[in-house]
Design a protein around this motif. Structure first.
Motif, PDB file in Angstrom:
ATOM      1  N   ASP A 123       0.805  -1.223   0.000  1.00  0.00           N
ATOM      2  CA  ASP A 123       0.000   0.000   0.000  1.00  0.00           C
ATOM      3  C   ASP A 123       0.839   1.275   0.000  1.00  0.00           C
ATOM      4  O   ASP A 123       0.298   2.374  -0.147  1.00  0.00           O
ATOM      5  CB  ASP A 123      -0.950   0.024   1.201  1.00  0.00           C
ATOM      6  N   LEU A 124       2.152   1.125   0.177  1.00  0.00           N
ATOM      7  CA  LEU A 124       3.036   2.306   0.160  1.00  0.00           C
ATOM      8  C   LEU A 124       3.919   2.340  -1.084  1.00  0.00           C
ATOM      9  O   LEU A 124       4.848   3.135  -1.152  1.00  0.00           O
ATOM     10  CB  LEU A 124       3.915   2.343   1.411  1.00  0.00           C
ATOM     11  N   GLN A 125       3.625   1.509  -2.053  1.00  0.00           N
ATOM     12  CA  GLN A 125       4.437   1.474  -3.264  1.00  0.00           C
ATOM     13  C   GLN A 125       4.484   2.854  -3.911  1.00  0.00           C
ATOM     14  O   GLN A 125       3.455   3.467  -4.172  1.00  0.00           O
ATOM     15  CB  GLN A 125       3.879   0.453  -4.250  1.00  0.00           C
ATOM     16  N   GLU A 126       5.700   3.356  -4.109  1.00  0.00           N
ATOM     17  CA  GLU A 126       5.974   4.622  -4.790  1.00  0.00           C
ATOM     18  C   GLU A 126       5.533   5.858  -3.997  1.00  0.00           C
ATOM     19  O   GLU A 126       5.603   6.970  -4.524  1.00  0.00           O
ATOM     20  CB  GLU A 126       5.347   4.642  -6.189  1.00  0.00           C
ATOM     21  N   ALA A 127       5.084   5.687  -2.775  1.00  0.00           N
ATOM     22  CA  ALA A 127       4.735   6.867  -1.968  1.00  0.00           C
ATOM     23  C   ALA A 127       5.998   7.665  -1.684  1.00  0.00           C
ATOM     24  O   ALA A 127       6.993   7.110  -1.207  1.00  0.00           O
ATOM     25  CB  ALA A 127       4.088   6.445  -0.651  1.00  0.00           C
ATOM     26  N   PRO A 128       6.021   8.974  -1.972  1.00  0.00           N
ATOM     27  CA  PRO A 128       7.209   9.783  -1.670  1.00  0.00           C
ATOM     28  C   PRO A 128       7.587   9.666  -0.193  1.00  0.00           C
ATOM     29  O   PRO A 128       6.716   9.611   0.678  1.00  0.00           O
ATOM     30  CB  PRO A 128       6.755  11.205  -2.018  1.00  0.00           C
ATOM     31  N   LEU A 129       8.888   9.635   0.059  1.00  0.00           N
ATOM     32  CA  LEU A 129       9.409   9.402   1.406  1.00  0.00           C
ATOM     33  C   LEU A 129      10.371  10.505   1.809  1.00  0.00           C
ATOM     34  O   LEU A 129      11.359  10.750   1.127  1.00  0.00           O
ATOM     35  CB  LEU A 129      10.118   8.045   1.461  1.00  0.00           C
TER      36      LEU A 129
END
Length: 201
Positions: A123-129
């Motif tokens: 669910d956090l794939q490619e979420a900016p970090l």
């Protein structure tokens, strides 16, 4: 006529909302970072004294407006038993702030492993970090280069997402505004998940 006016109102005054998770180990400085963010972006905000901030049990929430957009920040408790609840919020979030205590050398590897586990969640794939190397105002803080090497923020660890590691002092407010603005720009440009739309209030 009413429908037309309502449509025009929605068009001109609705705000795009982005949901941001603030996670990290217990006592890393997440709530202090949240408080400083509120002080910077909320007009006439009278926050609690920073020295009175206690451990988060559950969730702290803040809403800040940046230009015509709104960011909803979720500060989640970092104790080990509370980390099991983090993934309940992953599906809704647009970006992640991960706070690291630059002085806690004993738990740095643990912090790295917790970060990797979170970033591997589907669910956090490619979420900016945004990784915040916090407590850089202290003499015993590890330098950013050493933290980068230990956290190993390469593609194998964090995937293909936008990522920035930044030195901050949440207590002093240094680097807080720059970090929030970087993350806002990344989520605003990302096509990973469409923002929510809410009426301006």
């Amino acid at each position: 006529m009413f429908s037309l006016l309502r449509g025009l109102w929605d068009y001109f005054f609705r705000r795009e909302e982005y949901y941001i998770l603030i996670i990290g180990l217990h006592n890393a400085g997440k709530t202090t970072f949240l408080e400083q963010t509120k002080r910077l972006f909320i007009s006439n905000y009278n926050g609690m004294p920073l020295e009175k901030i206690t451990a988060t049990v559950g969730l702290n929430i803040a809403t800040v407006d940046i230009r015509s957009h709104r960011m909803i920040l979720w500060d989640l408790g970092g104790q080990e038993d509370l980390q099991q609840l983090w993934d309940k919020y992953y599906g809704e979030c647009h970006g992640v702030v991960y706070v690291v205590d630059s002085c806690d050398t004993e738990n740095l590897i643990t912090s790295k492993n917790v970060l990797i586990k979170a970033m591997k969640h589907q669910d956090l794939q490619e979420a900016p970090l945004l990784i915040l190397a916090n407590k850089q105002d202290r003499q015993d803080a590890l330098p950013l280069t050493q933290l980068e090497a230990t956290l190993d923020t390469n593609s194998a660890t964090i995937g293909g997402r936008d990522c920035k590691i930044q030195r901050v002092s949440a207590l002093q407010g240094e680097g807080v505004k720059e970090g929030i603005e970087w993350l806002f720009n990344r989520v605003n440009e990302s096509s990973r998940r469409l923002p929510k739309l809410r009426d301006n209030d």
